[in-house]
Design a protein around this motif. Structure first.
Motif, PDB file in Angstrom:
ATOM      1  N   ALA A 438      19.015   4.484  -6.799  1.00 31.76           N
ATOM      2  CA  ALA A 438      19.127   3.236  -7.545  1.00 31.76           C
ATOM      3  C   ALA A 438      17.931   2.328  -7.300  1.00 31.76           C
ATOM      4  O   ALA A 438      17.506   1.587  -8.184  1.00 31.76           O
ATOM      5  N   TYR A 439      17.364   2.370  -6.109  1.00 29.82           N
ATOM      6  CA  TYR A 439      16.240   1.521  -5.731  1.00 29.82           C
ATOM      7  C   TYR A 439      14.931   2.297  -5.620  1.00 29.82           C
ATOM      8  O   TYR A 439      13.883   1.673  -5.441  1.00 29.82           O
ATOM      9  N   GLY A 440      14.984   3.645  -5.711  1.00 25.99           N
ATOM     10  CA  GLY A 440      13.789   4.396  -5.359  1.00 25.99           C
ATOM     11  C   GLY A 440      13.300   5.466  -6.293  1.00 25.99           C
ATOM     12  O   GLY A 440      12.276   6.094  -6.025  1.00 25.99           O
ATOM     13  N   THR A 441      13.986   5.708  -7.419  1.00 26.76           N
ATOM     14  CA  THR A 441      13.662   6.878  -8.244  1.00 26.76           C
ATOM     15  C   THR A 441      12.196   6.933  -8.667  1.00 26.76           C
ATOM     16  O   THR A 441      11.527   7.976  -8.508  1.00 26.76           O
ATOM     17  N   PHE A 442      11.660   5.862  -9.203  1.00 21.27           N
ATOM     18  CA  PHE A 442      10.330   5.938  -9.823  1.00 21.27           C
ATOM     19  C   PHE A 442       9.212   5.996  -8.777  1.00 21.27           C
ATOM     20  O   PHE A 442       8.306   6.834  -8.897  1.00 21.27           O
ATOM     21  N   PRO A 443       9.236   5.189  -7.723  1.00 19.92           N
ATOM     22  CA  PRO A 443       8.243   5.408  -6.663  1.00 19.92           C
ATOM     23  C   PRO A 443       8.442   6.733  -5.932  1.00 19.92           C
ATOM     24  O   PRO A 443       7.467   7.286  -5.395  1.00 19.92           O
ATOM     25  N   GLN A 444       9.658   7.259  -5.915  1.00 17.04           N
ATOM     26  CA  GLN A 444       9.869   8.576  -5.318  1.00 17.04           C
ATOM     27  C   GLN A 444       9.138   9.652  -6.114  1.00 17.04           C
ATOM     28  O   GLN A 444       8.524  10.558  -5.541  1.00 17.04           O
ATOM     29  N   TYR A 445       9.174   9.568  -7.428  1.00 21.80           N
ATOM     30  CA  TYR A 445       8.394  10.489  -8.244  1.00 21.80           C
ATOM     31  C   TYR A 445       6.905  10.383  -7.908  1.00 21.80           C
ATOM     32  O   TYR A 445       6.220  11.389  -7.675  1.00 21.80           O
ATOM     33  N   LEU A 446       6.390   9.153  -7.892  1.00 21.41           N
ATOM     34  CA  LEU A 446       4.949   8.951  -7.727  1.00 21.41           C
ATOM     35  C   LEU A 446       4.474   9.251  -6.310  1.00 21.41           C
ATOM     36  O   LEU A 446       3.368   9.770  -6.119  1.00 21.41           O
ATOM     37  N   GLY A 447       5.284   8.900  -5.318  1.00 19.06           N
ATOM     38  CA  GLY A 447       4.880   9.090  -3.938  1.00 19.06           C
ATOM     39  C   GLY A 447       5.147  10.490  -3.427  1.00 19.06           C
ATOM     40  O   GLY A 447       4.226  11.204  -3.022  1.00 19.06           O
ATOM     41  N   ARG A 448       6.393  10.909  -3.480  1.00 15.92           N
ATOM     42  CA  ARG A 448       6.736  12.210  -2.906  1.00 15.92           C
ATOM     43  C   ARG A 448       6.320  13.371  -3.799  1.00 15.92           C
ATOM     44  O   ARG A 448       5.667  14.312  -3.345  1.00 15.92           O
ATOM     45  N   TYR A 449       6.670  13.326  -5.093  1.00 14.91           N
ATOM     46  CA  TYR A 449       6.490  14.511  -5.931  1.00 14.91           C
ATOM     47  C   TYR A 449       5.109  14.607  -6.559  1.00 14.91           C
ATOM     48  O   TYR A 449       4.702  15.690  -6.970  1.00 14.91           O
ATOM     49  N   VAL A 450       4.376  13.506  -6.621  1.00 17.00           N
ATOM     50  CA  VAL A 450       2.983  13.553  -7.086  1.00 17.00           C
ATOM     51  C   VAL A 450       2.042  13.632  -5.895  1.00 17.00           C
ATOM     52  O   VAL A 450       1.325  14.615  -5.713  1.00 17.00           O
ATOM     53  N   ARG A 451       2.013  12.582  -5.076  1.00 21.49           N
ATOM     54  CA  ARG A 451       1.005  12.514  -4.010  1.00 21.49           C
ATOM     55  C   ARG A 451       1.262  13.515  -2.883  1.00 21.49           C
ATOM     56  O   ARG A 451       0.352  14.231  -2.448  1.00 21.49           O
ATOM     57  N   GLU A 452       2.496  13.609  -2.400  1.00 20.10           N
ATOM     58  CA  GLU A 452       2.772  14.429  -1.223  1.00 20.10           C
ATOM     59  C   GLU A 452       2.949  15.909  -1.547  1.00 20.10           C
ATOM     60  O   GLU A 452       2.433  16.768  -0.832  1.00 20.10           O
ATOM     61  N   LEU A 453       3.671  16.218  -2.614  1.00 20.58           N
ATOM     62  CA  LEU A 453       4.010  17.607  -2.905  1.00 20.58           C
ATOM     63  C   LEU A 453       3.197  18.224  -4.031  1.00 20.58           C
ATOM     64  O   LEU A 453       3.137  19.456  -4.142  1.00 20.58           O
ATOM     65  N   GLY A 454       2.585  17.396  -4.882  1.00 26.86           N
ATOM     66  CA  GLY A 454       1.779  17.927  -5.979  1.00 26.86           C
ATOM     67  C   GLY A 454       2.577  18.692  -7.014  1.00 26.86           C
ATOM     68  O   GLY A 454       2.024  19.548  -7.718  1.00 26.86           O
ATOM     69  N   VAL A 455       3.860  18.383  -7.142  1.00 26.91           N
ATOM     70  CA  VAL A 455       4.683  19.063  -8.145  1.00 26.91           C
ATOM     71  C   VAL A 455       4.202  18.704  -9.548  1.00 26.91           C
ATOM     72  O   VAL A 455       4.193  19.544 -10.458  1.00 26.91           O
ATOM     73  N   LEU A 456       3.797  17.446  -9.749  1.00 23.70           N
ATOM     74  CA  LEU A 456       3.241  16.967 -11.003  1.00 23.70           C
ATOM     75  C   LEU A 456       1.931  16.253 -10.705  1.00 23.70           C
ATOM     76  O   LEU A 456       1.768  15.648  -9.641  1.00 23.70           O
ATOM     77  N   SER A 457       1.004  16.284 -11.655  1.00 22.23           N
ATOM     78  CA  SER A 457      -0.174  15.431 -11.546  1.00 22.23           C
ATOM     79  C   SER A 457       0.230  13.992 -11.834  1.00 22.23           C
ATOM     80  O   SER A 457       1.287  13.732 -12.439  1.00 22.23           O
ATOM     81  N   LEU A 458      -0.586  13.053 -11.424  1.00 19.54           N
ATOM     82  CA  LEU A 458      -0.272  11.652 -11.673  1.00 19.54           C
ATOM     83  C   LEU A 458      -0.154  11.386 -13.166  1.00 19.54           C
ATOM     84  O   LEU A 458       0.797  10.727 -13.617  1.00 19.54           O
ATOM     85  N   GLU A 459      -1.099  11.889 -13.938  1.00 19.77           N
ATOM     86  CA  GLU A 459      -1.091  11.612 -15.380  1.00 19.77           C
ATOM     87  C   GLU A 459       0.126  12.225 -16.056  1.00 19.77           C
ATOM     88  O   GLU A 459       0.753  11.603 -16.921  1.00 19.77           O
ATOM     89  N   GLU A 460       0.481  13.448 -15.646  1.00 16.79           N
ATOM     90  CA  GLU A 460       1.636  14.094 -16.250  1.00 16.79           C
ATOM     91  C   GLU A 460       2.919  13.361 -15.870  1.00 16.79           C
ATOM     92  O   GLU A 460       3.796  13.126 -16.711  1.00 16.79           O
ATOM     93  N   CYS A 461       3.040  12.962 -14.621  1.00 18.73           N
ATOM     94  CA  CYS A 461       4.243  12.272 -14.174  1.00 18.73           C
ATOM     95  C   CYS A 461       4.430  10.956 -14.929  1.00 18.73           C
ATOM     96  O   CYS A 461       5.543  10.642 -15.370  1.00 18.73           O
TER      97      CYS A 461
END
Length: 542
Positions: A438-461
């Motif tokens: 509820a408080y973290g979904t969008f920064p979680q995408y950008l921080g964990r799944y883009v920057r830390e894990l590289g699941v998505l590129s920043l532009e794609e995310c």
């Protein structure tokens, strides 16, 4: 120019490479984008205010495609849970249950049914429920607080379960021809008044009592208004793939666009099976189907404890459920279905009380349950998990919310890569220990799944969180950093952005998002919530 954002890295929402630019904002819109010149070369944009954004990324405001802020927007002018994430638009009216269209009796029953999601139980005076139609509810959002608006923008889905409750009642039976006509009329009126589509909760009563023929007829109405159908479908567990296929087939028959809510593959039976869902969707998309989906970047789910019951035990509404739970022989039948057979409320999977964590209760006297699984409390009391759950359901009058630890990380990652994926928090803001999504979904995408894990590129995310949902909502001037578009914008630091919320501290705000604008006005400035209320209803247009 009212505002110039200077030397910013523009991540424009298209998925294309980012670039450096100065971005000018006037009268609530993006007035000019000028690529940043080399040092000392060429004229710079100038304005009444210049914001040095060196080191920051500029993106369109994030669109939360699955939100439960239906009352929070009217109760909490701050609403930092979403504003601080960079969310500038939420889609509410989800899972087939919300507060319009209603009559007095339906409103009272809905308030009781989803108090665990939104609060607002009968007797709660924090919101004045003075609307009955969708149009009146959207007008209330526009008026907001003292006529100044609400924290972020909101679009609304007409909830099929509420419509069925209004026209048919709480019984598990087919609708009559007259009742179906009434439901068609209610859906049409709601879309004419601004709803962007229709939602369903097909594991929640009474929406789950609708068969495919009934749902298809309502989706035909949605299609006539160029809206979309957003089902929480009939199973995310034992029957998940069949349930997804049912929704694809139903909407193709109706000629209606489909958006799959919180499109997960959960429980042990679906571990590693995300590729099967993706193959199903790709086949339909390649065949011309209009499909999108949303997910949240976490493995546990969140709902109400009463939602775990079998559908037959939930027929007739809240009082009928409590009566069945109090009757020992009926309660034993409920236990048998839940623990041994696999109730439809628990997606056809026998319930594991070790996976059911209490996240909130309506009665403060029951707060000792919060943060514990049903199994943990049962062991402390020396009783069975079912007895603990049954007592809690009765004592809390069905108001308890849960985290359900049944997800799989590999499925989460695989689905979020899909070409029609968008972001949705499914954020329930109620409870002492809500889900951190509820408080973290969008920064979680950008921080964990883009920057830390590289699941998505920043532009794609960013495209997943902005232009894709804007396209689904048929919004022609949102979702991109483009001249002429609304200045709903978020500035964040790609190197530090992260969700602050955790399961231990779920109401912690994110870091690395210093500025958020709606219609060119700062709702978050230098990391702090301003007193600006720039949000309004976003209505379906012809």
């Amino acid at each position: 120019m009212d505002l110039v954002i200077r030397d910013v890295t523009v991540v424009d929402g298209t998925g294309r490479d980012s670039y450096r630019a100065d971005v000018g904002v006037s009268d609530g819109r993006i007035a000019e984008i000028r690529p940043a010149p080399a040092a000392g070369a060429g004229p710079r944009l100038s304005g009444a205010r210049v914001l040095d954004a060196d080191g920051l990324a500029l993106a369109p405001g994030f669109i939360d495609m699955h939100a439960h802020s239906d009352l929070a927007l009217l109760r909490d002018p701050d609403h930092s849970a979403k504003a601080a994430q960079g969310v500038t638009l939420e889609v509410i009216g989800q899972d087939g249950l919300s507060y319009a269209p209603v009559d007095d009796a339906t409103l009272a029953e809905v308030r009781r049914a989803i108090t665990g999601w939104n609060g607002g139980a009968p007797g709660d005076t924090s919101v004045n429920f003075d609307w009955r139609t969708v149009g009146e509810y959207l007008d209330r959002l526009d008026h907001g607080f003292d006529g100044r608006g609400i924290a972020v923008n909101a679009a609304y889905l007409v909830p099929q379960g509420t419509v069925r409750m209004y026209a048919v009642g709480q019984d598990d039976r087919p609708a009559t021809a007259a009742e179906l006509d009434r439901m068609r009329q209610l859906v049409a009126e709601s879309l004419e008044q601004g709803a962007v589509g229709m939602s369903s909760g097909l594991t929640y009563t009474p929406g789950m009592y609708a068969d495919d023929a009934e749902l298809t007829e309502l989706c035909r109405v949605v299609a006539r208004y160029d809206g979309y159908y957003c089902p929480h479908h009939r199973s995310y567990g034992a029957g998940a793939l069949r349930a997804y296929e049912e929704m694809v087939d139903l909407t193709r028959t109706a000629g209606c666009a489909l958006h799959l809510a919180h499109a997960t593959m959960n429980f042990g039976v679906n571990k590693g099976k995300a590729p099967d869902l993706i193959a199903l969707l790709d086949k339909a998309l390649d065949g011309g189907a209009d499909i999108s989906l949303d997910t949240y970047p976490y493995t546990p789910g969140c709902t109400t404890l009463v939602a775990m019951l079998p559908s037959w035990a939930s027929a007739g509404g809240q009082d009928a459920i409590l009566e069945r739970l109090r009757d020992a022989s009926t309660a034993e039948k409920i236990r048998h279905h839940m623990e041994e057979i696999g109730a439809d409320g628990c997606h056809g999977v026998p319930i594991d009380w070790d996976t059911i964590e209490i996240s909130g209760v309506s009665d403060p006297a029951l707060t000792a349950h919060v943060g514990r699984t049903i199994a943990e409390t049962a062991r402390l009391r020396g009783e069975s998990g079912w007895l603990t759950a049954r007592r809690l359901l009765i004592d809390d009058r069905l108001g308890s919310t849960i985290l359900q630890h049944v997800g799989h990380e590999e499925n989460v990652r695989e689905i979020m890569r899909h070409r029609v994926h968008t972001g949705g928090s499914d954020g329930i803001l109620q409870g002492a220990k809500p889900h951190p999504r509820a408080y973290g979904t969008f920064p979680q995408y950008l921080g964990r799944y883009v920057r830390e894990l590289g699941v998505l590129s920043l532009e794609e995310c960013v495209a997943h969180l902005t232009s894709r949902p804007a396209a689904r909502l048929r919004l022609g001037d949102r979702g991109l950093v483009r001249e002429g578009y609304r200045a709903d914008l978020v500035l964040f630091d790609p190197e530090t952005v992260a969700a602050g919320s955790t399961f231990a501290a779920p109401r912690t705000l994110p870091v690395g998002i210093p500025h958020v604008l709606i219609d060119g006005r700062f709702v978050i400035e230098d990391g702090r919530r301003t007193d600006v209320l720039a949000g309004r209803s976003v209505r379906r247009t012809a």
